[in-house]
Motif scaffolding. Sequence first.
Motif, PDB file in Angstrom:
ATOM      1  N   PHE A  12       0.829  -1.201   0.000  1.00 15.00           N
ATOM      2  CA  PHE A  12       0.000   0.000   0.000  1.00 15.00           C
ATOM      3  C   PHE A  12       0.867   1.255   0.000  1.00 15.00           C
ATOM      4  N   GLY A  13       0.239   2.373  -0.349  1.00 18.07           N
ATOM      5  CA  GLY A  13       0.947   3.640  -0.322  1.00 18.07           C
ATOM      6  C   GLY A  13       0.010   4.787  -0.626  1.00 18.07           C
ATOM      7  N   GLY A  14       0.548   5.993  -0.570  1.00 20.62           N
ATOM      8  CA  GLY A  14      -0.269   7.148  -0.891  1.00 20.62           C
ATOM      9  C   GLY A  14       0.300   8.426  -0.325  1.00 20.62           C
TER      10      GLY A  14
ATOM     11  N   TYR B 236       4.656   4.557   2.212  1.00 18.14           N
ATOM     12  CA  TYR B 236       4.757   3.284   1.500  1.00 18.14           C
ATOM     13  C   TYR B 236       4.919   2.191   2.536  1.00 18.14           C
ATOM     14  N   GLY B 237       4.310   1.007   2.281  1.00 17.84           N
ATOM     15  CA  GLY B 237       4.478  -0.090   3.213  1.00 17.84           C
ATOM     16  C   GLY B 237       3.987  -1.408   2.654  1.00 17.84           C
ATOM     17  N   TYR B 238       4.330  -2.490   3.357  1.00 13.96           N
ATOM     18  CA  TYR B 238       3.819  -3.811   2.991  1.00 13.96           C
ATOM     19  C   TYR B 238       3.912  -4.746   4.190  1.00 13.96           C
ATOM     20  N   VAL B 239       3.087  -5.784   4.141  1.00 11.99           N
ATOM     21  CA  VAL B 239       3.119  -6.866   5.125  1.00 11.99           C
ATOM     22  C   VAL B 239       3.201  -8.182   4.348  1.00 11.99           C
ATOM     23  N   ASP B 240       4.196  -9.007   4.662  1.00 13.04           N
ATOM     24  CA  ASP B 240       4.389 -10.292   3.996  1.00 13.04           C
ATOM     25  C   ASP B 240       3.994 -11.446   4.921  1.00 13.04           C
ATOM     26  N   TYR B 241       3.255 -12.405   4.352  1.00 11.79           N
ATOM     27  CA  TYR B 241       2.919 -13.640   5.070  1.00 11.79           C
ATOM     28  C   TYR B 241       3.516 -14.795   4.280  1.00 11.79           C
ATOM     29  N   PHE B 242       4.619 -15.339   4.800  1.00 17.45           N
ATOM     30  CA  PHE B 242       5.360 -16.386   4.104  1.00 17.45           C
ATOM     31  C   PHE B 242       4.713 -17.763   4.274  1.00 17.45           C
ATOM     32  N   ASP B 243       5.051 -18.651   3.352  1.00 14.16           N
ATOM     33  CA  ASP B 243       4.501 -20.017   3.350  1.00 14.16           C
ATOM     34  C   ASP B 243       2.989 -19.976   3.424  1.00 14.16           C
ATOM     35  N   VAL B 244       2.380 -19.124   2.583  1.00 18.71           N
ATOM     36  CA  VAL B 244       0.941 -18.895   2.652  1.00 18.71           C
ATOM     37  C   VAL B 244       0.144 -20.142   2.281  1.00 18.71           C
ATOM     38  N   LEU B 245       0.733 -21.055   1.506  1.00 19.55           N
ATOM     39  CA  LEU B 245       0.032 -22.270   1.101  1.00 19.55           C
ATOM     40  C   LEU B 245       0.227 -23.419   2.078  1.00 19.55           C
ATOM     41  N   GLY B 246       1.114 -23.251   3.062  1.00 16.92           N
ATOM     42  CA  GLY B 246       1.336 -24.286   4.069  1.00 16.92           C
ATOM     43  C   GLY B 246       1.917 -25.571   3.506  1.00 16.92           C
ATOM     44  N   ILE B 247       2.793 -25.442   2.515  1.00 17.45           N
ATOM     45  CA  ILE B 247       3.390 -26.611   1.864  1.00 17.45           C
ATOM     46  C   ILE B 247       4.607 -27.078   2.654  1.00 17.45           C
ATOM     47  N   ASP B 248       4.699 -28.394   2.882  1.00 17.63           N
ATOM     48  CA  ASP B 248       5.815 -28.933   3.669  1.00 17.63           C
ATOM     49  C   ASP B 248       7.169 -28.622   3.035  1.00 17.63           C
ATOM     50  N   GLY B 249       7.241 -28.557   1.717  1.00 18.64           N
ATOM     51  CA  GLY B 249       8.505 -28.310   1.043  1.00 18.64           C
ATOM     52  C   GLY B 249       8.905 -26.848   0.985  1.00 18.64           C
ATOM     53  N   ASP B 250       8.066 -25.961   1.471  1.00 16.90           N
ATOM     54  CA  ASP B 250       8.393 -24.540   1.479  1.00 16.90           C
ATOM     55  C   ASP B 250       9.517 -24.281   2.479  1.00 16.90           C
ATOM     56  N   ASP B 251      10.532 -23.524   2.060  1.00 15.76           N
ATOM     57  CA  ASP B 251      11.681 -23.274   2.936  1.00 15.76           C
ATOM     58  C   ASP B 251      11.338 -22.442   4.167  1.00 15.76           C
ATOM     59  N   ARG B 252      10.185 -21.742   4.161  1.00 16.68           N
ATOM     60  CA  ARG B 252       9.780 -20.988   5.342  1.00 16.68           C
ATOM     61  C   ARG B 252       8.784 -21.755   6.203  1.00 16.68           C
ATOM     62  N   ASP B 253       8.533 -23.021   5.890  1.00 16.06           N
ATOM     63  CA  ASP B 253       7.629 -23.838   6.694  1.00 16.06           C
ATOM     64  C   ASP B 253       8.213 -24.010   8.091  1.00 16.06           C
ATOM     65  N   ASN B 254       7.391 -23.799   9.121  1.00 14.00           N
ATOM     66  CA  ASN B 254       7.823 -23.896  10.515  1.00 14.00           C
ATOM     67  C   ASN B 254       8.935 -22.907  10.858  1.00 14.00           C
ATOM     68  N   SER B 255       8.901 -21.741  10.215  1.00 15.11           N
ATOM     69  CA  SER B 255       9.881 -20.691  10.465  1.00 15.11           C
ATOM     70  C   SER B 255       9.143 -19.376  10.682  1.00 15.11           C
ATOM     71  N   ASP B 256       9.888 -18.253  10.720  1.00 14.08           N
ATOM     72  CA  ASP B 256       9.239 -16.950  10.801  1.00 14.08           C
ATOM     73  C   ASP B 256       8.319 -16.772   9.600  1.00 14.08           C
ATOM     74  N   ASN B 257       7.110 -16.348   9.835  1.00 15.40           N
ATOM     75  CA  ASN B 257       6.125 -16.249   8.759  1.00 15.40           C
ATOM     76  C   ASN B 257       5.707 -14.829   8.403  1.00 15.40           C
ATOM     77  N   MET B 258       6.119 -13.845   9.181  1.00 17.86           N
ATOM     78  CA  MET B 258       5.637 -12.488   8.953  1.00 17.86           C
ATOM     79  C   MET B 258       6.803 -11.500   8.882  1.00 17.86           C
ATOM     80  N   PHE B 259       6.628 -10.504   8.011  1.00 20.27           N
ATOM     81  CA  PHE B 259       7.557  -9.378   7.970  1.00 20.27           C
ATOM     82  C   PHE B 259       6.764  -8.142   7.566  1.00 20.27           C
ATOM     83  N   MET B 260       7.048  -7.010   8.206  1.00 22.27           N
ATOM     84  CA  MET B 260       6.343  -5.769   7.915  1.00 22.27           C
ATOM     85  C   MET B 260       7.331  -4.627   7.730  1.00 22.27           C
ATOM     86  N   LYS B 261       7.056  -3.802   6.730  1.00 20.82           N
ATOM     87  CA  LYS B 261       7.856  -2.605   6.502  1.00 20.82           C
ATOM     88  C   LYS B 261       6.931  -1.413   6.334  1.00 20.82           C
ATOM     89  N   LEU B 262       7.215  -0.330   7.061  1.00 19.91           N
ATOM     90  CA  LEU B 262       6.511   0.936   6.904  1.00 19.91           C
ATOM     91  C   LEU B 262       7.550   2.019   6.623  1.00 19.91           C
TER      92      LEU B 262
END
Length: 274
Positions: free
Chosen positions: A61-63, A71-97
């Motif tokens: 988002f921005g304006g 300007y900013g964004y929020v990321d949600y990693f491993d959104v599909l919950g796939i076992d082979g995802d490298d972020r599975d069972n790891s930090d799942n969120m990151f935010m930048k403002l």
Amino acid sequence: MKKVLAGAALAALSLNAFAADYSDGDIHKNDYKWMQFNLMQSVDARIPYGAQDTTYLEFEFGGRSGIFDLYGYVDYFDVLGIDGDDRDNSDNMFMKLAPRMSLDALTGKDLSFGPVQEVYLANVLNVGDSALVDTYWGVGSDIMVPWFGKVGLNFYARYVDENYGADNESSWDGYMVSFNWFKPFYFFDNGSFISYQGYNDFKFGADEIDDQEGYANHSLESFHGIYWHSDRFAAGYGLKYFINMALVEDGDRPNGVLQDTTGFGHYFAITYKF
């Protein structure tokens, strides 16, 4: 969208045409806002402490509203919950403002000079979902660059609140120069277009952490994307080059684990715009 100028000489003559002007007291005349969801697939992204592949959802988002630019964004990693995802069972969120406050709008004066069109007090907040909080404080600007048009250029000092227990927590440590752009360069008859967009974030002078095993005093993230845009959708590819991602030293082996934080990463995106 501004048309491409004929050359550097013409661009230099036209710089002041886009300068911010709030002398009439209307600080809201340039207001706008946007937001979108991006479904992203990263390949070999250097998310410390190594190359990782993950599927994630990004709310971006921005304006502009009066004296404030955001300007900013929020990321949600491993959104599909796939076992082979490298972020599975790891930090799942990151935010930048990244808010900025216009000194031109605040003072009602035209502070432009040369290629500089507007001047800001600038800030960045980064938050990870485990133990990362750092902020950047400095000055920002919008500048006119031949072909690119208006781009953002900001300079910050860095304050580290939390950094996974590193030695530089609760201290000022280093600086960052950031440069970002969005350049439409090919337009279709239906109004959609192709853009070249990206950013460079260069961090340096992180001396408080430089002597700690596994860390470096400088890093670079350089992103270059080609995207197709319509009113409601976008899709594209981005190539990102990392050097010591997040000030984590490439090639070091703290605790016997090799850190891979330098190299190229790839990003594929599908976007819905609100």
